[in-house]
Every structure is written in C-alpha cells, then in structure tokens.
Design a protein around this motif. Sequence first.
Motif, PDB file in Angstrom:
ATOM      1  N   ASN A   1       0.839  -1.193   0.000  1.00  0.00           N
ATOM      2  CA  ASN A   1       0.000   0.000   0.000  1.00  0.00           C
ATOM      3  C   ASN A   1       0.877   1.248   0.000  1.00  0.00           C
ATOM      4  O   ASN A   1       1.733   1.412   0.858  1.00  0.00           O
ATOM      5  CB  ASN A   1      -0.919  -0.007   1.226  1.00  0.00           C
ATOM      6  N   GLN A   2       0.655   2.118  -0.989  1.00  0.00           N
ATOM      7  CA  GLN A   2       1.469   3.326  -1.108  1.00  0.00           C
ATOM      8  C   GLN A   2       0.652   4.606  -1.133  1.00  0.00           C
ATOM      9  O   GLN A   2       1.211   5.694  -1.119  1.00  0.00           O
ATOM     10  CB  GLN A   2       2.338   3.257  -2.369  1.00  0.00           C
ATOM     11  N   GLY A   3      -0.662   4.492  -1.192  1.00  0.00           N
ATOM     12  CA  GLY A   3      -1.504   5.675  -1.156  1.00  0.00           C
ATOM     13  C   GLY A   3      -1.904   6.171  -2.532  1.00  0.00           C
ATOM     14  O   GLY A   3      -1.314   5.812  -3.564  1.00  0.00           O
ATOM     15  N   LEU A   4      -2.931   7.010  -2.529  1.00  0.00           N
ATOM     16  CA  LEU A   4      -3.542   7.479  -3.770  1.00  0.00           C
ATOM     17  C   LEU A   4      -2.572   8.238  -4.661  1.00  0.00           C
ATOM     18  O   LEU A   4      -2.545   8.043  -5.883  1.00  0.00           O
ATOM     19  CB  LEU A   4      -4.748   8.368  -3.433  1.00  0.00           C
ATOM     20  N   SER A   5      -1.765   9.120  -4.081  1.00  0.00           N
ATOM     21  CA  SER A   5      -0.861   9.941  -4.888  1.00  0.00           C
ATOM     22  C   SER A   5       0.080   9.086  -5.722  1.00  0.00           C
ATOM     23  O   SER A   5       0.220   9.288  -6.935  1.00  0.00           O
ATOM     24  CB  SER A   5      -0.037  10.870  -3.985  1.00  0.00           C
ATOM     25  N   THR A   6       0.727   8.128  -5.083  1.00  0.00           N
ATOM     26  CA  THR A   6       1.679   7.274  -5.785  1.00  0.00           C
ATOM     27  C   THR A   6       0.989   6.440  -6.847  1.00  0.00           C
ATOM     28  O   THR A   6       1.513   6.259  -7.961  1.00  0.00           O
ATOM     29  CB  THR A   6       2.420   6.369  -4.788  1.00  0.00           C
ATOM     30  N   CYS A   7      -0.213   5.941  -6.540  1.00  0.00           N
ATOM     31  CA  CYS A   7      -0.956   5.136  -7.514  1.00  0.00           C
ATOM     32  C   CYS A   7      -1.331   5.952  -8.743  1.00  0.00           C
ATOM     33  O   CYS A   7      -1.174   5.506  -9.885  1.00  0.00           O
ATOM     34  CB  CYS A   7      -2.218   4.558  -6.862  1.00  0.00           C
ATOM     35  N   MET A   8      -1.846   7.171  -8.528  1.00  0.00           N
ATOM     36  CA  MET A   8      -2.235   8.007  -9.660  1.00  0.00           C
ATOM     37  C   MET A   8      -1.014   8.456 -10.460  1.00  0.00           C
ATOM     38  O   MET A   8      -1.050   8.496 -11.697  1.00  0.00           O
ATOM     39  CB  MET A   8      -3.033   9.212  -9.173  1.00  0.00           C
TER      40      MET A   8
END
Length: 297
Positions: A87-94
């Motif tokens: 899990n890396q969070g929304l920012s990294t995923c986007m």
Amino acid sequence: MTTNSQFILHSTNPIASDVSVVCGMSVYINDRLEWVKQAVESVLNQTIPPDLFMIVIDGKVSDDISIYLKHAEKTHANLALVHGIKNQGLSTCMNHIIDFTLPLKPKYFFRMDADDICVLHRFEKQINLLEKHRDVDVLGSALWEVDEQGNKAGIRRLPLSHSKLLLAFSRRCPINHPTVAIRYSVFERGHRYLSTMRNTQDYFLWIALANDGCKFANVKEPLLHFRRINGFYKRRGRGKSANEFKARLLAMELLSQKSVKNYCYALFVLALRMMPSKIIKLAYKADRFLLNLKKHN
C-alpha cells in the motif's frame, strides 16, 4: 510485465496504442465489493467509456474484490489492473498511472474513486466541454452526496468560472477531486500529485497548477454520486486538518491572496476541525447550504 519495482501490470489484452481518454482508480483493503462493483460498472458503461481504465490494487485487498476485478479485466478490453506490491496511497498510484500512460499521448485523464458512482454521461459531458473550451486544463463538476444505501443527501456545488475558482483557493479546495478531468498537457509540464501526501493531495496539486497558470472550471450539473459514509465527519483527523491549513497558507502565498480575513478563516476552520463530530457535521451542512445559495458562475 513489470512497469517498475513497486507495480506489476496485469492485462489480458494488449494496451491499445491509440488512447485518448484514461480513467484512473485505486482500490485498497478497506473498500467494499458492492461499492467497487458500482464504481467500476459506472465507468465501463459510460456513453463514452475510457479507452483505458486502469485500476491500481494498492497493496492487499479482500479476496472477493480481487476475484471480481480479475474477472472484469478479462471481459473488458479497455480495463487493465496494476498490482501494487504494498500500500502506497492514492498519490503514488495516480502518479504511476500518469507516468505509464504518458507515452501513449492521451488527451484526458479522469479520476474515479472506488466508492463513488459516475453519472452515465459524465465522460461525454466533460469531454465535449473540454473540446469546446480549449483553454480549460482542469474540469470538475458538482456532485450528489449519497449515503451508504445510495440515497441522495444533497448536492455539493462549487464555483464554475476560473476567476471565481481562483479566488476560492485560500478558503477551500474548489474542485471535487473524484469529478475531475485533466488535460494530459498538465502532466507533460511535469506536474504530479505529491507522493508524500496521504491526504489533501488534490488541493496541493490544484494550487501548483493555478500558480503555473492553468485554467479551471466546474460543470454546474452533478456528474458523480459521492459516497458520504459513516464516519465521514470524523475522517478529517489532525493530520488532514493540518494539511488543509498548510494548503490554505500556500494558496495565500503563491496566489497573492494574503489578507487578515483569509488568515482568520484558515485558523477558524483549523479549530473547527478539532471539535466533536456533531459540531463538524452541523458546520459542514451549513457550509454546503451557503455554497448552494451562492450564484455560481
């Protein structure tokens, strides 16, 4: 196919070479299968669906969500899954989706959250408006707020024109993040979500874009059903409240909006966020009521 050390692409079908519209979404451990299904299907069933719908599985998710997404990926040629090692969070995923798709030279990047529902003509409406208004870089919309059962609780409207939106930056985040369509030219200029941010990443991005001269607009029509789940008024913890305060200060600094009135407002909201959830709920409803009373343009 490994795209980098943290993400693995899983796509039964080859990624299309001619991609104009990309939609990005992430799913994580706390998401519910029923809501994920509704979110995914509302994108796939659009009157103009995305050429590429990329979903990042952000770390471990429940088995039922994993099974559902794998089946959906196999049956929809425009759907691709990306597995995050952790899990890396929304920012990294986007940011990963943006970096992966940039070489394809798309025109528009749409955001979607795993517990919301798109109005079925959302993409068509926003694409048509962006084609008509070539000066707009970021286009959001009003949204319907719905409860856990999907019942409408009200509309959240925000200013429509760039001039009104710009003035709002030091007071609030003036774009509903899950409603946005962003031109890829913004990302070609080097802008990305702040990977260090686990919340309010959209607010900081909009401020950076505004400072760089990007133009914003909102659609008056609600184009998304936004899930206001139990605990919504408690989710703004100290960390999120502090980040919102920092964002307001940054907006005042970068956008030349320093004033005693704006500083007092920022301090008032910071103090309000620390109060019991019942008070926060009342304040939120009052804020939405006042927003909807305003004549937006």
